[in-house]
Design a protein around this motif. Structure first.
Motif, PDB file in Angstrom:
ATOM      1  N   LYS A 180      11.309  11.832  -1.057  1.00  0.00           N
ATOM      2  CA  LYS A 180      11.812  12.889  -0.183  1.00  0.00           C
ATOM      3  C   LYS A 180      12.103  12.378   1.224  1.00  0.00           C
ATOM      4  O   LYS A 180      13.035  12.839   1.884  1.00  0.00           O
ATOM      5  N   LEU A 181      11.288  11.430   1.683  1.00  0.00           N
ATOM      6  CA  LEU A 181      11.473  10.898   3.034  1.00  0.00           C
ATOM      7  C   LEU A 181      12.435   9.717   3.071  1.00  0.00           C
ATOM      8  O   LEU A 181      12.780   9.219   4.136  1.00  0.00           O
ATOM      9  N   GLY A 182      12.851   9.255   1.879  1.00  0.00           N
ATOM     10  CA  GLY A 182      13.814   8.161   1.811  1.00  0.00           C
ATOM     11  C   GLY A 182      13.259   6.818   2.233  1.00  0.00           C
ATOM     12  O   GLY A 182      13.951   6.022   2.879  1.00  0.00           O
ATOM     13  N   VAL A 183      11.989   6.559   1.869  1.00  0.00           N
ATOM     14  CA  VAL A 183      11.338   5.296   2.233  1.00  0.00           C
ATOM     15  C   VAL A 183      10.798   4.622   0.980  1.00  0.00           C
ATOM     16  O   VAL A 183      10.759   5.207  -0.103  1.00  0.00           O
ATOM     17  N   ASN A 184      10.356   3.359   1.140  1.00  0.00           N
ATOM     18  CA  ASN A 184       9.945   2.580  -0.024  1.00  0.00           C
ATOM     19  C   ASN A 184       8.440   2.514  -0.266  1.00  0.00           C
ATOM     20  O   ASN A 184       7.999   2.126  -1.340  1.00  0.00           O
ATOM     21  N   GLY A 185       7.636   2.852   0.742  1.00  0.00           N
ATOM     22  CA  GLY A 185       6.192   2.714   0.552  1.00  0.00           C
ATOM     23  C   GLY A 185       5.400   3.558   1.529  1.00  0.00           C
ATOM     24  O   GLY A 185       5.952   4.313   2.333  1.00  0.00           O
TER      25      GLY A 185
END
Length: 200
Positions: A180-185
């Motif tokens: 949802k936040l568009g991040v990888n980790g």
């Protein structure tokens, strides 16, 4: 008269706001507070119509204070939140907690006075952009709790114990949060959460 209580950890801001409101007809600022404990005790013993509070309080956020008040009070006063920043997700969370209006600190006293009368008339002030986000972009209350625990550097096992869920469920929430936040980790999620003011 509309009986109002104010809470803000900046005393100068608090005093100027109280003075401006007190000069308005039909508004009565009955108490001002800089600390949460005194504020909560006051509300348990005194009936007022409206609370105007800053989102960021000393060592606390308005959201946690409101959650505690909802559990401890039989009847909640109406609430207007004031913040130095605006974020639609924060406003969405405020609405879920029963907040009737969310204003920026840049708002004029006239705007605040109009908001007070709108709220006391039973209206909720909601900017259109609060609902412009798709459901896929919004974090649920559980996801917000997981994200905060991540920001506190807790492991998945610790989060599972704290939130009474399985470790696999936590892992699923972490994955959904990252998507949802568009991040990888996890680090990226926390950084993005802080940037969006989802965690304070």
């Amino acid at each position: 008269m509309i009986k109002i209580a104010l809470i803000d950890d900046h005393e100068m801001m608090l005093n100027s706001l109280a003075k401006a409101l007190q000069e308005q007809a039909k508004l009565d600022v009955v108490a001002t507070f800089t600390d949460v404990a005194s504020f909560q005790l006051f509300l348990k013993t005194t009936k007022i119509d409206l609370v105007i509070m800053d989102v960021m309080l000393k060592d606390e956020t308005a959201f946690r204070v409101l959650e505690n008040l909802r559990r401890s009070l039989t009847e909640m006063p109406k609430v207007i939140l004031i913040s130095g920043f605006y974020d639609a997700l924060l406003h969405q969370r405020a609405l879920k907690l029963g907040v009737q209006a969310f204003l920026r600190k840049e708002a004029s006293y006239d705007e605040l006075t109009r908001a007070i009368h709108e709220v006391m008339a039973g209206n909720i002030l909601i900017p259109d952009k609060v609902f412009n986000q798709t459901d896929d972009e919004k974090l649920s209350e559980v996801e917000l709790s997981v994200l905060k625990a991540m920001a506190d550097e807790k492991t998945n096992a610790q989060i599972a114990e704290e939130l009474f869920m399985s470790r696999r469920t936590v892992e699923s929430h972490v994955t959904d949060i990252c998507c949802k936040l568009g991040v990888n980790g996890r680090i990226g999620a926390v950084r993005e959460g802080l940037k969006r003011k989802l965690i304070l």
